[in-house]
Scaffold this active site. Structure first.
Site, PDB file in Angstrom:
ATOM      1  N   ASP A  67     -26.310 -21.911 -60.437  1.00 28.57           N
ATOM      2  CA  ASP A  67     -26.642 -20.651 -59.765  1.00 28.57           C
ATOM      3  C   ASP A  67     -25.364 -19.833 -59.575  1.00 28.57           C
ATOM      4  O   ASP A  67     -24.270 -20.388 -59.488  1.00 28.57           O
ATOM      5  CB  ASP A  67     -27.224 -20.932 -58.371  1.00 28.57           C
ATOM      6  CG  ASP A  67     -28.666 -21.444 -58.407  1.00 28.57           C
ATOM      7  OD1 ASP A  67     -29.307 -21.370 -59.467  1.00 28.57           O
ATOM      8  OD2 ASP A  67     -29.136 -21.911 -57.351  1.00 28.57           O
TER       9      ASP A  67
ATOM     10  N   GLN B 223     -25.664 -11.869 -62.707  1.00 26.27           N
ATOM     11  CA  GLN B 223     -26.335 -10.948 -61.779  1.00 26.27           C
ATOM     12  C   GLN B 223     -26.201  -9.497 -62.250  1.00 26.27           C
ATOM     13  O   GLN B 223     -25.075  -9.000 -62.422  1.00 26.27           O
ATOM     14  CB  GLN B 223     -25.704 -11.098 -60.394  1.00 26.27           C
ATOM     15  CG  GLN B 223     -25.818 -12.495 -59.806  1.00 26.27           C
ATOM     16  CD  GLN B 223     -24.682 -12.820 -58.846  1.00 26.27           C
ATOM     17  OE1 GLN B 223     -23.528 -12.471 -59.101  1.00 26.27           O
ATOM     18  NE2 GLN B 223     -24.988 -13.516 -57.760  1.00 26.27           N
TER      19      GLN B 223
ATOM     20  N   ARG C  30     -29.524 -17.314 -67.298  1.00 18.62           N
ATOM     21  CA  ARG C  30     -30.615 -16.802 -66.460  1.00 18.62           C
ATOM     22  C   ARG C  30     -30.102 -15.470 -65.893  1.00 18.62           C
ATOM     23  O   ARG C  30     -29.062 -15.435 -65.248  1.00 18.62           O
ATOM     24  CB  ARG C  30     -30.922 -17.742 -65.311  1.00 18.62           C
ATOM     25  CG  ARG C  30     -31.878 -17.114 -64.285  1.00 18.62           C
ATOM     26  CD  ARG C  30     -31.784 -17.772 -62.915  1.00 18.62           C
ATOM     27  NE  ARG C  30     -32.233 -19.144 -62.918  1.00 18.62           N
ATOM     28  CZ  ARG C  30     -31.849 -20.055 -62.006  1.00 18.62           C
ATOM     29  NH1 ARG C  30     -30.999 -19.721 -61.056  1.00 18.62           N
ATOM     30  NH2 ARG C  30     -32.305 -21.275 -62.059  1.00 18.62           N
TER      31      ARG C  30
ATOM     32  N   LYS D  94     -31.238 -10.098 -60.555  1.00 18.75           N
ATOM     33  CA  LYS D  94     -30.633  -8.863 -60.034  1.00 18.75           C
ATOM     34  C   LYS D  94     -29.410  -9.178 -59.183  1.00 18.75           C
ATOM     35  O   LYS D  94     -28.421  -8.458 -59.199  1.00 18.75           O
ATOM     36  CB  LYS D  94     -31.652  -8.094 -59.196  1.00 18.75           C
ATOM     37  CG  LYS D  94     -32.767  -7.474 -60.024  1.00 18.75           C
ATOM     38  CD  LYS D  94     -33.625  -6.536 -59.183  1.00 18.75           C
ATOM     39  CE  LYS D  94     -34.843  -6.062 -59.961  1.00 18.75           C
ATOM     40  NZ  LYS D  94     -35.725  -5.203 -59.154  1.00 18.75           N
TER      41      LYS D  94
ATOM     42  N   THR E 218     -37.095 -12.582 -62.323  1.00 21.08           N
ATOM     43  CA  THR E 218     -37.458 -11.414 -61.514  1.00 21.08           C
ATOM     44  C   THR E 218     -38.950 -11.444 -61.193  1.00 21.08           C
ATOM     45  O   THR E 218     -39.727 -12.035 -61.939  1.00 21.08           O
ATOM     46  CB  THR E 218     -37.111 -10.093 -62.256  1.00 21.08           C
ATOM     47  OG1 THR E 218     -37.467  -8.982 -61.428  1.00 21.08           O
ATOM     48  CG2 THR E 218     -37.815  -9.972 -63.600  1.00 21.08           C
ATOM     49  N   HIS E 219     -39.299 -10.792 -60.068  1.00 24.12           N
ATOM     50  CA  HIS E 219     -40.724 -10.616 -59.736  1.00 24.12           C
ATOM     51  C   HIS E 219     -41.104  -9.153 -59.877  1.00 24.12           C
ATOM     52  O   HIS E 219     -42.176  -8.745 -59.463  1.00 24.12           O
ATOM     53  CB  HIS E 219     -41.003 -11.040 -58.289  1.00 24.12           C
ATOM     54  CG  HIS E 219     -40.295 -12.285 -57.882  1.00 24.12           C
ATOM     55  ND1 HIS E 219     -39.006 -12.288 -57.395  1.00 24.12           N
ATOM     56  CD2 HIS E 219     -40.670 -13.565 -57.925  1.00 24.12           C
ATOM     57  CE1 HIS E 219     -38.636 -13.529 -57.148  1.00 24.12           C
ATOM     58  NE2 HIS E 219     -39.619 -14.321 -57.462  1.00 24.12           N
TER      59      HIS E 219
ATOM     60  N   GLU F 128     -34.364  -9.564 -48.606  1.00 22.77           N
ATOM     61  CA  GLU F 128     -34.778  -8.861 -49.818  1.00 22.77           C
ATOM     62  C   GLU F 128     -35.961  -7.947 -49.595  1.00 22.77           C
ATOM     63  O   GLU F 128     -36.199  -7.037 -50.366  1.00 22.77           O
ATOM     64  CB  GLU F 128     -35.205  -9.898 -50.874  1.00 22.77           C
ATOM     65  CG  GLU F 128     -34.098 -10.317 -51.775  1.00 22.77           C
ATOM     66  CD  GLU F 128     -34.388 -11.683 -52.377  1.00 22.77           C
ATOM     67  OE1 GLU F 128     -33.476 -12.224 -52.965  1.00 22.77           O
ATOM     68  OE2 GLU F 128     -35.509 -12.201 -52.227  1.00 22.77           O
TER      69      GLU F 128
END
Ligand SMILES: Cc1cc2nc3c(=O)[nH]c(=O)nc-3n(C[C@H](O)[C@H](O)[C@H](O)COP(=O)(O)OP(=O)(O)OC[C@H]3O[C@@H](n4cnc5c(N)ncnc54)[C@H](O)[C@@H]3O)c2cc1C
Length: 299
Positions: free
Chosen positions: A109, A140, A161, A164, A218-219, A284
């Site tokens: 990550d 990112q 990966r 944002k 992302t969603h 968020e």
């Protein structure tokens, strides 16, 4: 704090490995892949970094024994990056060696920008040090530097990966307007897809553990629409990209993309150190905070 823990349960699979594996089994039954995260970050004591490493090693073993379609996500600050970089490297090597033995995959990550360079340095060392098939990185879209970082990682054959970005960053390092972050996300995603087209990058592995190079986390329906359209226009296989989402967010999208034939991987965090992760999820989306406060005052 019990109220906060209850609210965090929406985003966190439980406190134990067994609870997390149960969630993964349920996801797998719905055709969804997983990446497991043993929560923890910003470790300040070497002993804690070693303990976190031991938990990650046991998690890799548990995934193998359970036979589930899951890999692992880790944070370098959890295994000692801030407290002792040499210890962090030794811990990372232990984790990647176990992942290689088991044919599994570890995603590193990305944390706040004070750690970006150090995280990338260790990642590149691992990538060229015999772990290329077993390690990936997160980049990112909100950081100005990411365009250059992405080119470097892709050129080295790394698996990315793209997200944002979840940390509070100064305007000297990151786009502050959402529209700029979104535009950059689309451009970087396109760069990843074009790379896949040129190099015929591998698809998601048959055991569901090793992801393809473009993993889009992302969603945001508009970002997802952009990627889907680009996949079609470039005549790429749907199996050559992977959408990734967080546990507890946009389950409807996870299911509809899976039904369309795209690999979808859900990030499943578990453990007792859920607080910073929960606070980022609250930050968020203001609606989450209102929901939390409303429940808080109703009790
Ligand atoms: C698999 C995965 C791994 C990630 N790894 C990292 C990492 O290593 N480093 C890092 O900095 N960030 C990471 N992130 C977080 C990411 O950077 C974003 O902060 C987060 O995904 C929200 O951005 P978005 O793309 O969904 O878009 P947004 O524009 O923030 O959200 C789009 C829509 O998604 C839904 N949504 C988004 N967030 C929430 C939420 N918290 N609660 C409820 N609904 C929400 C809402 O419907 C919202 O309208 C990761 C995200 C995912 C999905």
């Amino acid at each position: 704090m019990p109220m906060a823990r209850q609210a965090a349960a929406r985003f966190v699979a439980g406190e134990t490995q067994a609870q997390a594996l149960q969630v993964v089994e349920q996801l797998n039954q719905r055709g969804i892949l997983a990446t497991l995260d043993h929560l923890g970050e910003s470790t300040t004591r070497p002993g804690d970094a070693e303990q976190a490493t031991a938990e990650i090693l046991s998690l890799l073993d548990a995934i193998q024994s359970a036979g589930v379609q899951a890999n692992v996500s880790i944070k370098l600050s959890q295994i000692g990056l801030v407290v002792d970089p040499a210890l962090c490297e030794a811990n990372l090597w232990k984790i990647l060696t176990r992942a290689r033995e088991l044919g599994n995959f570890v995603r590193i990550d990305m944390e706040d920008s004070s750690l970006t360079q150090r995280t990338l340095d260790l990642y590149f060392k691992a990538l060229t040090g015999g772990f290329a098939q077993h390690v990936g990185i997160v980049l990112q879209a909100y950081l100005y530097r990411t365009e250059a970082d992405l080119t470097r990682v892709l050129t080295a054959g790394g698996r990315v990966r793209l997200c944002k970005g979840a940390y509070k960053e100064p305007p000297s390092r990151a786009f502050s307007r959402k529209s700029d972050v979104n535009l950059n996300f689309d451009q970087l995603a396109l760069q990843m897809l074009r790379y896949t087209l040129r190099h015929g990058a591998p698809q998601v592995s048959s055991d569901g553990r090793t992801p393809p190079i473009p993993a889009l986390a992302t969603h945001d329906p508009q970002r997802i629409r952009f990627v889907r359209q680009a996949v079609e226009e470039l005549y790429l296989s749907r199996r050559a990209v992977e959408f990734q989402m967080l546990y507890g967010i946009r389950r409807d999208l996870q299911e509809s993309l899976t039904a369309e034939g795209f690999p979808v991987r859900v990030y499943v965090p578990y453990g007792t150190h859920w607080y910073p992760y929960f606070m980022r999820r609250l930050g968020e989306r203001p609606a989450n905070l209102w929901f939390f406060l409303k429940n808080f005052f109703q009790h």
